[in-house]
Design an enzyme around this catalytic site. Structure first.
Site, PDB file in Angstrom:
ATOM      1  N   LYS A  70       6.116   3.531  14.171  1.00  0.00           N
ATOM      2  CA  LYS A  70       6.488   2.181  14.897  1.00  0.00           C
ATOM      3  C   LYS A  70       7.820   2.038  15.550  1.00  0.00           C
ATOM      4  O   LYS A  70       7.991   1.560  16.756  1.00  0.00           O
ATOM      5  CB  LYS A  70       6.482   0.882  13.869  1.00  0.00           C
ATOM      6  N   ALA A 131      15.088  -5.795   2.127  1.00  0.00           N
ATOM      7  CA  ALA A 131      15.831  -5.841   3.409  1.00  0.00           C
ATOM      8  C   ALA A 131      15.305  -4.629   3.995  1.00  0.00           C
ATOM      9  O   ALA A 131      16.255  -3.976   5.024  1.00  0.00           O
ATOM     10  CB  ALA A 131      17.385  -5.767   2.926  1.00  0.00           C
ATOM     11  N   GLY A 133      12.331  -2.514   6.765  1.00  0.00           N
ATOM     12  CA  GLY A 133      11.639  -2.621   7.784  1.00  0.00           C
ATOM     13  C   GLY A 133      10.673  -3.838   7.833  1.00  0.00           C
ATOM     14  O   GLY A 133      10.360  -4.466   8.823  1.00  0.00           O
ATOM     15  N   ASN A 154      18.475  -8.527  -1.844  1.00  0.00           N
ATOM     16  CA  ASN A 154      18.118  -7.267  -1.841  1.00  0.00           C
ATOM     17  C   ASN A 154      18.629  -6.263  -2.989  1.00  0.00           C
ATOM     18  O   ASN A 154      19.980  -6.523  -3.440  1.00  0.00           O
ATOM     19  CB  ASN A 154      18.154  -6.440  -0.644  1.00  0.00           C
ATOM     20  N   TYR A 219      -1.252  -6.369  -0.950  1.00  0.00           N
ATOM     21  CA  TYR A 219      -2.560  -6.987  -1.519  1.00  0.00           C
ATOM     22  C   TYR A 219      -2.952  -5.899  -2.330  1.00  0.00           C
ATOM     23  O   TYR A 219      -2.799  -4.656  -2.136  1.00  0.00           O
ATOM     24  CB  TYR A 219      -3.415  -7.804  -0.532  1.00  0.00           C
TER      25      TYR A 219
END
Ligand code: ATR
Length: 277
Positions: A70, A131, A133, A154, A219
């Protein structure tokens, strides 16, 4: 009558075998009568930009990007949306007009899922756990819903503080898990990767109320450890991240195809597949 060649899309990742994006996009496409092909591609860690240029030269229209590419996708894009730029990560590439457009649909996917579940974000008090990505990726669309406050708790507090500084918004604050004691929230979002290893972020049980919503970005076949724990503490409304997964895909599909697909049929199909698998 001859059928036109389908427009080509794919998802890059490493690993990629687990990705459900091809199934999700094929259902969106067939329900909205769009002719697309959507594949998954395993890319070697140092091969991402070559893979993208090869796909562009083959006529590819767009691609989703998952871990660990990403940030590389962000650097590769010629044009970025504000939400991708602030997220520091791109999950949706569009190839058109000789340019690479980069966007990040994760936050909007989360927001849409919360709204679909009837969660009121306007003037709400939100606690985000983590905290990393995943949090950085969703903060701008969450802030755009006009909550009163978003607290980022965090384990490493300095990372939560860095995020507040990065987004520079007075509604954001940072604290440790312990420091959430005595604070009141309408919504808690678990965005730590603790669930993946079966762990719980150590937040005080006293902050869970029956009226709040507890959300986990993860999930699975069974309730995540965080949602199970929240239920045991009395939370009545607990939601896992399957809808966020389908939601971010729906926003990508809308960017590429110009129509907003219906997410519920896809969530239903995936929920059944996960339960059976
Ligand atoms: P992601 O992209 O999924 O956000 P990441 O950037 O590696 O992954 O961030 C993982 C997050 O989960 C971090 O906030 C991490 O806390 P630290 O910043 O203190 O490392 C959090 N995390 C991971 N395991 C955890 C655990 N067992 N308990 C609490 N927080 C945890």
């Amino acid at each position: 009558m001859t059928q036109q060649n389908p427009d080509q899309y794919l998802v890059y990742g490493n690993p990629i075998e687990q990705s459900r994006s091809p199934d999700i996009h094929q259902i969106f496409a067939s329900k909205s009568q769009h002719n697309i092909s959507y594949k998954k591609q395993l890319v070697a860690l140092d091969d991402f930009s070559t893979a993208v240029s090869d796909f562009i030269s083959q006529g590819g229209k767009g691609a989703n990007v998952t871990a660990p590419f990403k940030e590389q996708a962000l650097r590769l894009a010629d044009v970025l949306t504000e939400r991708a730029s602030l997220a520091g990560a791109v999950n949706t590439l569009t190839f058109k007009e000789g340019k690479i457009f980069g966007d990040n649909t994760d936050g909007e996917g989360l927001v849409q899922d919360l709204l679909m579940h009837g969660v009121i974000l306007k003037q709400s008090r939100i606690l985000i756990l983590g905290a990393g990505g995943a949090v950085r990726g969703v903060l701008l669309p969450m802030l755009a819903q006009n909550p009163d406050a978003i607290t980022i708790a965090n384990r490493t507090v300095s990372k939560a503080k860095d995020l507040c500084q990065h987004f520079s918004d007075e509604r954001l604050s940072a604290c440790s898990f312990d420091e959430t004691t005595g604070q009141e929230f309408d919504l808690i979002i678990n965005a730590t990767s603790a669930s993946l290893s079966g762990d719980l972020p150590p937040i005080p049980a006293s902050i869970i109320t029956t009226t709040m919503v507890c959300y986990d970005m993860v999930y699975g076949k069974n309730k995540t450890p965080f949602l199970q724990w929240a239920r045991e503490q009395g939370a009545l409304k607990v939601i896992d991240g399957l809808g966020m997964l389908v939601g971010q895909a729906a926003v990508s599909f809308a960017i590429w195809r110009g129509v907003i697909p219906d997410v519920q049929p896809v969530i239903d199909v995936l929920r059944t597949a996960i339960k059976e698998g």
